[in-house]
Design a protein around this motif. Structure first.
Motif, mmCIF file in Angstrom:
data_model
loop_
_atom_site.group_PDB
_atom_site.id
_atom_site.type_symbol
_atom_site.label_atom_id
_atom_site.label_comp_id
_atom_site.label_asym_id
_atom_site.label_seq_id
_atom_site.Cartn_x
_atom_site.Cartn_y
_atom_site.Cartn_z
ATOM 1 N N TYR A 126 -6.612 -3.805 6.338
ATOM 2 C CA TYR A 126 -5.679 -2.681 6.216
ATOM 3 C C TYR A 126 -5.819 -2.002 4.855
ATOM 4 O O TYR A 126 -5.786 -0.771 4.751
ATOM 5 C CB TYR A 126 -4.240 -3.162 6.422
ATOM 6 C CG TYR A 126 -3.241 -2.033 6.352
ATOM 7 C CD1 TYR A 126 -3.156 -1.100 7.388
ATOM 8 C CD2 TYR A 126 -2.397 -1.887 5.258
ATOM 9 C CE1 TYR A 126 -2.258 -0.048 7.329
ATOM 10 C CE2 TYR A 126 -1.497 -0.828 5.191
ATOM 11 C CZ TYR A 126 -1.429 0.085 6.226
ATOM 12 O OH TYR A 126 -0.540 1.136 6.153
ATOM 13 N N CYS A 127 -5.966 -2.796 3.803
ATOM 14 C CA CYS A 127 -6.141 -2.229 2.455
ATOM 15 C C CYS A 127 -7.429 -1.409 2.370
ATOM 16 O O CYS A 127 -7.466 -0.351 1.731
ATOM 17 C CB CYS A 127 -6.157 -3.346 1.410
ATOM 18 S SG CYS A 127 -4.561 -4.161 1.186
ATOM 19 N N VAL B 143 0.849 -1.187 0.000
ATOM 20 C CA VAL B 143 0.000 0.000 0.000
ATOM 21 C C VAL B 143 0.887 1.239 0.000
ATOM 22 O O VAL B 143 1.791 1.363 0.821
ATOM 23 C CB VAL B 143 -0.938 0.031 1.241
ATOM 24 C CG1 VAL B 143 -1.780 1.303 1.242
ATOM 25 C CG2 VAL B 143 -1.840 -1.186 1.269
ATOM 26 N N HIS C 72 3.509 -4.156 3.743
ATOM 27 C CA HIS C 72 3.102 -4.371 5.135
ATOM 28 C C HIS C 72 2.897 -5.864 5.381
ATOM 29 O O HIS C 72 2.276 -6.549 4.565
ATOM 30 C CB HIS C 72 1.814 -3.604 5.427
ATOM 31 C CG HIS C 72 1.962 -2.116 5.276
ATOM 32 N ND1 HIS C 72 2.219 -1.279 6.336
ATOM 33 C CD2 HIS C 72 1.933 -1.324 4.161
ATOM 34 C CE1 HIS C 72 2.321 -0.037 5.892
ATOM 35 N NE2 HIS C 72 2.149 -0.030 4.577
ATOM 36 N N LYS D 178 -6.799 1.933 4.058
ATOM 37 C CA LYS D 178 -5.848 2.867 3.442
ATOM 38 C C LYS D 178 -6.115 3.194 1.981
ATOM 39 O O LYS D 178 -5.430 4.051 1.410
ATOM 40 C CB LYS D 178 -4.422 2.302 3.569
ATOM 41 C CG LYS D 178 -3.990 1.948 4.989
ATOM 42 C CD LYS D 178 -4.053 3.123 5.939
ATOM 43 C CE LYS D 178 -2.964 4.131 5.696
ATOM 44 N NZ LYS D 178 -2.935 5.177 6.755
ATOM 45 N N THR D 179 -7.073 2.515 1.340
ATOM 46 C CA THR D 179 -7.328 2.782 -0.075
ATOM 47 C C THR D 179 -8.779 3.185 -0.288
ATOM 48 O O THR D 179 -9.654 2.881 0.527
ATOM 49 C CB THR D 179 -7.007 1.551 -0.948
ATOM 50 O OG1 THR D 179 -7.852 0.453 -0.553
ATOM 51 C CG2 THR D 179 -5.559 1.133 -0.792
ATOM 52 N N GLU E 100 -0.960 0.708 13.224
ATOM 53 C CA GLU E 100 -2.367 1.098 13.090
ATOM 54 C C GLU E 100 -3.314 -0.046 13.467
ATOM 55 O O GLU E 100 -4.411 -0.160 12.924
ATOM 56 C CB GLU E 100 -2.632 1.581 11.665
ATOM 57 C CG GLU E 100 -1.830 2.819 11.294
ATOM 58 C CD GLU E 100 -2.075 3.294 9.876
ATOM 59 O OE1 GLU E 100 -3.119 3.917 9.629
ATOM 60 O OE2 GLU E 100 -1.199 3.035 9.011
#
Length: 559
Positions: free
Chosen positions: A499-500, A432, A437, A503-504, A448
């Motif tokens: 997580y993706c 990312v 990660h 963050k996206t 995070e």
């Protein structure tokens, strides 16, 4: 009186000096004639027949003879003598001794010489040799310490560390070394690029791989078959089979390894028919397949459920191309048969193999027994294994858990503990913002973490609203249902997806790589989440790619 004594001593020293020079010349002559064993015999005779002490030149010649004859015992004896006689161990003496110790895997002794004798005088070659030896034996940390201490580093030093990271399953560190190498002013060569592309392929770092590819073009690196194969492999294993095909179609395809990479790429994406068609095209262009070609082709058939095609290609391999199948080729056919649910036929295939089945073959059958709920045949497979890894215990335990035979599942875990076998931890990677990660099952070490688990909890609730039910029977423990559900909810690929999502933006394709085969619960969860989010989720596990889109998977639930 004193003058006479001095004259006698001088005459004696002169005589000894002449004798020693003569003797050194004799040893040197034997070396120049290519008979180092004679030189060592002459050295022994000299020690027995004269009272004179050998000097540093003698030891340099003797150790050179030891190196040429690969005589470690003689070298260690000479080393002990020079220490006893107080002869200074300079570079001419230390260098052949250093090489001989490395040749015989005496790394500790070689390192001692490197640190104490060669020290600042050591060039990059000495350190590089130690690094390569340590990396081959899996001692990455020691190799890294040697690398850091080296007063002089060259491109080989950096390349060795990058390749060593890949070989020792440290792909993220390989990328870090590549960046540091560039920052240190070294120009990467073809070896540097092929190694870092392999690292990208390991963890699905497509963004980083694309940057490496652009750098290769900027620097006008000559694309040989090794680099072409590495590029195709990188794009395929990073989820972009179209980019892999674009590279394949733009280059000279005059080496079988290039075709092998493309067929392998199609195999892991489940494109069985395309792999068979490409194999036919390869034959029509006059390239002869090898064992790797057939392994890729049989794997493609296995992942696409093409059982009869796999059997046909195994016959063609022997009858048409004269290539003797190895155990991995039989394994691919067993895999194809077992995946299709034809477990008894798979078992018969194993029994009829021309080679002795190994643990991998039985593991293939065991894995299929889990999916098709055959604990009886699973026990047969486990009992035939000479040794069992953590995955074998986990599979057998899962078979019993799926059948709700908790006592038997617990017995498997007890046996695993008794044999001191540790379960391999699931790990996933997501790239990312240009950064890679890493997540472990149940991981809370990410900076995070709080937000990741918040998103994960939200996704779990939305999946349940869509009708998803956690497959708690997969948890190999007789515990409360809530605990089973919690165990499944923190698998590494779910954390990576969360997580993706965090963050996206909406609509962005999510790409995750995993070190183990994805479980059925995660597979079903990904399908539902792709529908809930209206996003494509691409997961590469140890076996193949899964493209989740609109509530379905590209594997058609066949993996």
């Amino acid at each position: 009186m004193h003058a006479n004594r001095h004259a006698v001593c001088s005459t004696k020293c002169l005589r000894e000096g002449r004798h020693l020079r003569h003797f050194n010349s004799v040893i040197r002559a034997s070396l120049e004639k290519g008979v180092p064993d004679n030189a060592l015999s002459q050295f022994k005779a000299f020690l027995l027949s004269t009272p004179f002490r050998p000097d540093h030149r003698t030891f340099a010649l003797v150790l050179a003879a030891c190196l040429r004859s690969s005589n470690l015992d003689a070298a260690m004896e000479a080393h002990a003598r020079l220490v006893k006689h107080g002869v200074q161990t300079g570079a001419p003496i230390a260098t052949p001794l250093f090489h001989l110790y490395l040749k015989h895997d005496r790394v500790a002794e070689a390192l001692l010489l490197l640190d104490e004798v060669l020290g600042e005088k050591a060039d990059a070659v000495h350190g590089n040799l130690v690094i390569v030896k340590l990396l081959k034996s899996g001692e990455f940390e020691r190799a890294n310490r040697v690398f850091k201490k080296m007063p002089v580093k060259d491109l080989v030093s950096w390349n060795s560390m990058i390749a060593g990271c890949v070989q020792n399953s440290r792909p993220r560190e390989a990328m870090s070394f590549f960046d540091r190498m560039m920052g240190s002013g070294f120009e990467p060569d073809g070896f540097s690029f092929s190694s870092v592309l392999s690292a990208c392929a390991r963890v699905g770092a497509r963004g980083y791989g694309e940057r490496v590819h652009r750098l290769m073009l900027e620097k006008r690196i000559q694309l040989n078959y090794i680099l072409c194969s590495a590029l195709i492999d990188m794009y395929a294993k990073c989820g972009s089979i179209n980019a892999a095909e674009a590279v394949f179609n733009s280059i000279a395809r005059d080496d079988v390894s290039i075709w092998n990479s493309m067929i392998t790429g199609m195999a892991i994406h489940g494109h069985g028919s395309d792999a068979v068609a490409l194999f036919s095209r390869m034959e029509s262009e006059g390239l002869a397949p090898d064992g790797v070609t057939f392994l890729a082709l049989l794997t493609a058939c296995s992942h696409a459920g093409m059982v009869e095609e796999a059997r046909k290609q195994l016959r063609m391999m022997t009858q048409v191309h004269g290539i003797e199948p190895r155990i991995e080729h039989y394994g691919a056919v067993v895999d194809a048969t077992a995946r299709a649910g034809l477990l008894d036929q798979a078992y018969e295939t194993i029994r009829g193999m021309a080679v002795e089945p190994d643990g991998i073959i039985w593991r293939i059958l065991l894995s299929a027994c889990k999916r098709h709920h055959r604990p009886d045949l699973g026990e047969v497979a486990v009992n035939r294994m000479a040794s069992r890894g953590s995955g074998d215990y986990v599979l057998l335990s899962s078979i019993y858990s799926s059948a709700r035979r908790w006592n038997r599942a617990e017995q498997v875990w007890d046996s695993m503990k008794a044999n001191k076998v540790r379960k391999k931890r699931g790990m996933s990677w997501a790239e990312v913002g240009g950064n890679l990660h890493q997540f472990k099952a149940g991981d809370r070490s990410h900076p995070e973490t709080h937000d990741i688990y918040r998103v994960l909890d939200s996704l779990a609730k939305r999946a349940k609203m869509e009708g998803f039910l956690p497959m708690t029977e997969l948890v190999s423990m007789d515990v409360l249902e809530e605990e089973r559900e919690e165990n499944l909810s923190v698998h590494s690929e779910k954390l990576a997806v969360a997580y993706c999502v965090l963050k996206t933006g909406p609509g962005t394709e999510i790409r995750v790589s995993k070190n183990l085969q994805t479980c059925e619960d995660c597979h079903e969860w990904m399908k539902v989440v792709s529908k809930v989010l209206s996003r494509v989720i691409l997961v590469r596990d140890r076996i193949r790619f899964h493209k989740f889109e609109k509530g379905a998977c590209s594997c058609n639930d066949y993996w």
